[in-house]
Motif scaffolding. Structure first.
Motif, PDB file in Angstrom:
ATOM      1  N   LEU A 127       0.871  -1.187   0.000  1.00 36.48           N
ATOM      2  CA  LEU A 127       0.000   0.000   0.000  1.00 36.48           C
ATOM      3  C   LEU A 127       0.898   1.223   0.000  1.00 36.48           C
ATOM      4  O   LEU A 127       1.747   1.376   0.866  1.00 36.48           O
ATOM      5  CB  LEU A 127      -0.876   0.052   1.251  1.00 36.48           C
ATOM      6  N   ASP A 128       0.693   2.108  -0.948  1.00 35.50           N
ATOM      7  CA  ASP A 128       1.458   3.346  -1.004  1.00 35.50           C
ATOM      8  C   ASP A 128       0.763   4.392  -0.127  1.00 35.50           C
ATOM      9  O   ASP A 128      -0.475   4.481  -0.142  1.00 35.50           O
ATOM     10  CB  ASP A 128       1.517   3.831  -2.459  1.00 35.50           C
ATOM     11  N   PRO A 129       1.501   5.194   0.635  1.00 34.01           N
ATOM     12  CA  PRO A 129       0.867   6.224   1.464  1.00 34.01           C
ATOM     13  C   PRO A 129       0.023   7.206   0.650  1.00 34.01           C
ATOM     14  O   PRO A 129      -0.928   7.783   1.161  1.00 34.01           O
ATOM     15  CB  PRO A 129       2.042   6.936   2.132  1.00 34.01           C
ATOM     16  N   GLY A 130       0.344   7.363  -0.625  1.00 29.99           N
ATOM     17  CA  GLY A 130      -0.429   8.254  -1.488  1.00 29.99           C
ATOM     18  C   GLY A 130      -1.865   7.783  -1.690  1.00 29.99           C
ATOM     19  O   GLY A 130      -2.722   8.558  -2.120  1.00 29.99           O
ATOM     20  N   GLU A 131      -2.151   6.523  -1.363  1.00 26.99           N
ATOM     21  CA  GLU A 131      -3.514   6.000  -1.488  1.00 26.99           C
ATOM     22  C   GLU A 131      -4.411   6.432  -0.321  1.00 26.99           C
ATOM     23  O   GLU A 131      -5.600   6.142  -0.322  1.00 26.99           O
ATOM     24  CB  GLU A 131      -3.498   4.467  -1.570  1.00 26.99           C
ATOM     25  N   ARG A 132      -3.824   7.095   0.679  1.00 34.20           N
ATOM     26  CA  ARG A 132      -4.554   7.596   1.847  1.00 34.20           C
ATOM     27  C   ARG A 132      -5.307   6.485   2.579  1.00 34.20           C
ATOM     28  O   ARG A 132      -6.488   6.578   2.832  1.00 34.20           O
ATOM     29  CB  ARG A 132      -5.523   8.705   1.436  1.00 34.20           C
ATOM     30  N   ARG A 133      -4.594   5.440   2.961  1.00 32.68           N
ATOM     31  CA  ARG A 133      -5.186   4.307   3.683  1.00 32.68           C
ATOM     32  C   ARG A 133      -4.612   4.252   5.094  1.00 32.68           C
ATOM     33  O   ARG A 133      -3.447   4.604   5.323  1.00 32.68           O
ATOM     34  CB  ARG A 133      -4.891   2.985   2.998  1.00 32.68           C
ATOM     35  N   THR A 134      -5.422   3.770   6.041  1.00 34.52           N
ATOM     36  CA  THR A 134      -4.969   3.542   7.411  1.00 34.52           C
ATOM     37  C   THR A 134      -5.207   2.071   7.729  1.00 34.52           C
ATOM     38  O   THR A 134      -6.363   1.617   7.740  1.00 34.52           O
ATOM     39  CB  THR A 134      -5.739   4.428   8.409  1.00 34.52           C
ATOM     40  N   VAL A 135      -4.149   1.333   7.959  1.00 30.58           N
ATOM     41  CA  VAL A 135      -4.248  -0.101   8.225  1.00 30.58           C
ATOM     42  C   VAL A 135      -4.740  -0.308   9.655  1.00 30.58           C
ATOM     43  O   VAL A 135      -4.163   0.214  10.607  1.00 30.58           O
ATOM     44  CB  VAL A 135      -2.882  -0.794   8.015  1.00 30.58           C
ATOM     45  N   THR A 136      -5.833  -1.080   9.792  1.00 29.43           N
ATOM     46  CA  THR A 136      -6.393  -1.347  11.124  1.00 29.43           C
ATOM     47  C   THR A 136      -6.121  -2.771  11.596  1.00 29.43           C
ATOM     48  O   THR A 136      -6.192  -3.044  12.789  1.00 29.43           O
ATOM     49  CB  THR A 136      -7.916  -1.093  11.141  1.00 29.43           C
ATOM     50  N   ALA A 137      -5.827  -3.673  10.683  1.00 31.34           N
ATOM     51  CA  ALA A 137      -5.503  -5.059  11.056  1.00 31.34           C
ATOM     52  C   ALA A 137      -4.523  -5.613  10.033  1.00 31.34           C
ATOM     53  O   ALA A 137      -4.618  -5.321   8.844  1.00 31.34           O
ATOM     54  CB  ALA A 137      -6.765  -5.913  11.099  1.00 31.34           C
ATOM     55  N   LEU A 138      -3.579  -6.421  10.521  1.00 37.80           N
ATOM     56  CA  LEU A 138      -2.536  -6.961   9.650  1.00 37.80           C
ATOM     57  C   LEU A 138      -2.128  -8.336  10.159  1.00 37.80           C
ATOM     58  O   LEU A 138      -1.771  -8.481  11.329  1.00 37.80           O
ATOM     59  CB  LEU A 138      -1.336  -6.014   9.650  1.00 37.80           C
ATOM     60  N   THR A 139      -2.200  -9.345   9.292  1.00 34.19           N
ATOM     61  CA  THR A 139      -1.781 -10.700   9.653  1.00 34.19           C
ATOM     62  C   THR A 139      -1.157 -11.383   8.444  1.00 34.19           C
ATOM     63  O   THR A 139      -1.312 -10.937   7.310  1.00 34.19           O
ATOM     64  CB  THR A 139      -2.968 -11.580  10.128  1.00 34.19           C
ATOM     65  N   VAL A 140      -0.455 -12.471   8.732  1.00 35.72           N
ATOM     66  CA  VAL A 140       0.024 -13.375   7.687  1.00 35.72           C
ATOM     67  C   VAL A 140      -0.623 -14.714   7.964  1.00 35.72           C
ATOM     68  O   VAL A 140      -0.563 -15.221   9.084  1.00 35.72           O
ATOM     69  CB  VAL A 140       1.562 -13.508   7.697  1.00 35.72           C
ATOM     70  N   GLN A 141      -1.268 -15.270   6.931  1.00 36.77           N
ATOM     71  CA  GLN A 141      -1.966 -16.536   7.096  1.00 36.77           C
ATOM     72  C   GLN A 141      -1.762 -17.381   5.846  1.00 36.77           C
ATOM     73  O   GLN A 141      -2.033 -16.929   4.737  1.00 36.77           O
ATOM     74  CB  GLN A 141      -3.445 -16.270   7.332  1.00 36.77           C
ATOM     75  N   ASP A 142      -1.275 -18.584   6.022  1.00 39.43           N
ATOM     76  CA  ASP A 142      -1.037 -19.509   4.911  1.00 39.43           C
ATOM     77  C   ASP A 142      -0.214 -18.876   3.787  1.00 39.43           C
ATOM     78  O   ASP A 142      -0.533 -19.026   2.611  1.00 39.43           O
ATOM     79  CB  ASP A 142      -2.361 -20.037   4.354  1.00 39.43           C
ATOM     80  N   GLY A 143       0.809 -18.116   4.145  1.00 41.52           N
ATOM     81  CA  GLY A 143       1.700 -17.516   3.161  1.00 41.52           C
ATOM     82  C   GLY A 143       1.147 -16.296   2.457  1.00 41.52           C
ATOM     83  O   GLY A 143       1.708 -15.841   1.461  1.00 41.52           O
ATOM     84  N   ALA A 144       0.044 -15.744   2.945  1.00 44.33           N
ATOM     85  CA  ALA A 144      -0.558 -14.553   2.335  1.00 44.33           C
ATOM     86  C   ALA A 144      -0.649 -13.439   3.376  1.00 44.33           C
ATOM     87  O   ALA A 144      -0.834 -13.691   4.566  1.00 44.33           O
ATOM     88  CB  ALA A 144      -1.945 -14.872   1.788  1.00 44.33           C
TER      89      ALA A 144
END
Length: 188
Positions: A127-144
């Motif tokens: 995600l590029d900061p220029g997209e104006r996004r705020t990440v609220t949850a982040l995980t790695v599951q089954d290689g994704a």
């Protein structure tokens, strides 16, 4: 007087010597069985071709591609996991400028570290900061990589009030991260 059909045999009568011989033989079998043990079973054991003894790359000292002016980049969320199947975990970091005001947008970055390199390196921007996004949850599951983020439906929406909530999934395939929407994801 009748003669028995089978003559009496001397060894059919038990004597103390017989009991002693039986007890000695039994003790020998027990002692021998405690010394001789079977080898460990190996039929169900598998060997992992990529042992996961490597540690995930650290986020300290990374030059994240953010323009923060006088403030520094701040890692707000991170997750780790093996994304490319090489047995070494990667680190995914949600990073924004450490601003005292407002909610600065996040960049979502992938860090890796080779077995022969002492320092981690940034290899992808999800995600590029220029997209104006705020990440609220982040995980790695089954290689994704799975992320939930807030955003804006148009440039007219004020920065204080994101009106879009979405989920995204990135999977490493053919030397690039392919973005998709996870099954069951809803956009508000």
């Amino acid at each position: 007087m009748q003669q028995p059909a089978v003559p009496e045999l001397a060894h059919t009568h038990t004597r103390p010597i017989h009991w002693l011989a039986t007890a000695t033989a039994l003790a020998a079998v027990i002692a021998l069985s405690s010394v001789l043990q079977p080898r460990p079973a190996t039929a169900a054991q598998t060997t992992d071709p990529h042992p996961t003894t490597a540690t995930a790359p650290a986020t300290t000292g990374i030059d994240f591609p953010l323009r923060c002016g006088p403030v520094k980049p701040l890692v707000v969320k991170k997750a780790t996991g093996d994304l490319d199947g090489d047995g070494r975990p990667e680190t995914i970091a949600a990073v924004h400028c450490d601003s005292a005001m407002g909610t600065p947008p996040d960049g979502l970055y992938v860090l890796t570290q080779g077995a022969d390199t002492p320092h981690p390196r940034l290899v992808a921007t999800l995600l590029d900061p220029g997209e104006r996004r705020t990440v609220t949850a982040l995980t790695v599951q089954d290689g994704a990589v799975l992320a939930t983020y807030l955003g804006y439906s148009s440039a007219d929406v004020p920065s204080c009030c994101p009106d879009v909530k979405a989920d995204a999934k990135w999977r490493w395939k053919d030397n690039v991260f392919i973005r998709s929407t996870p099954a069951g994801a809803h956009t508000v």
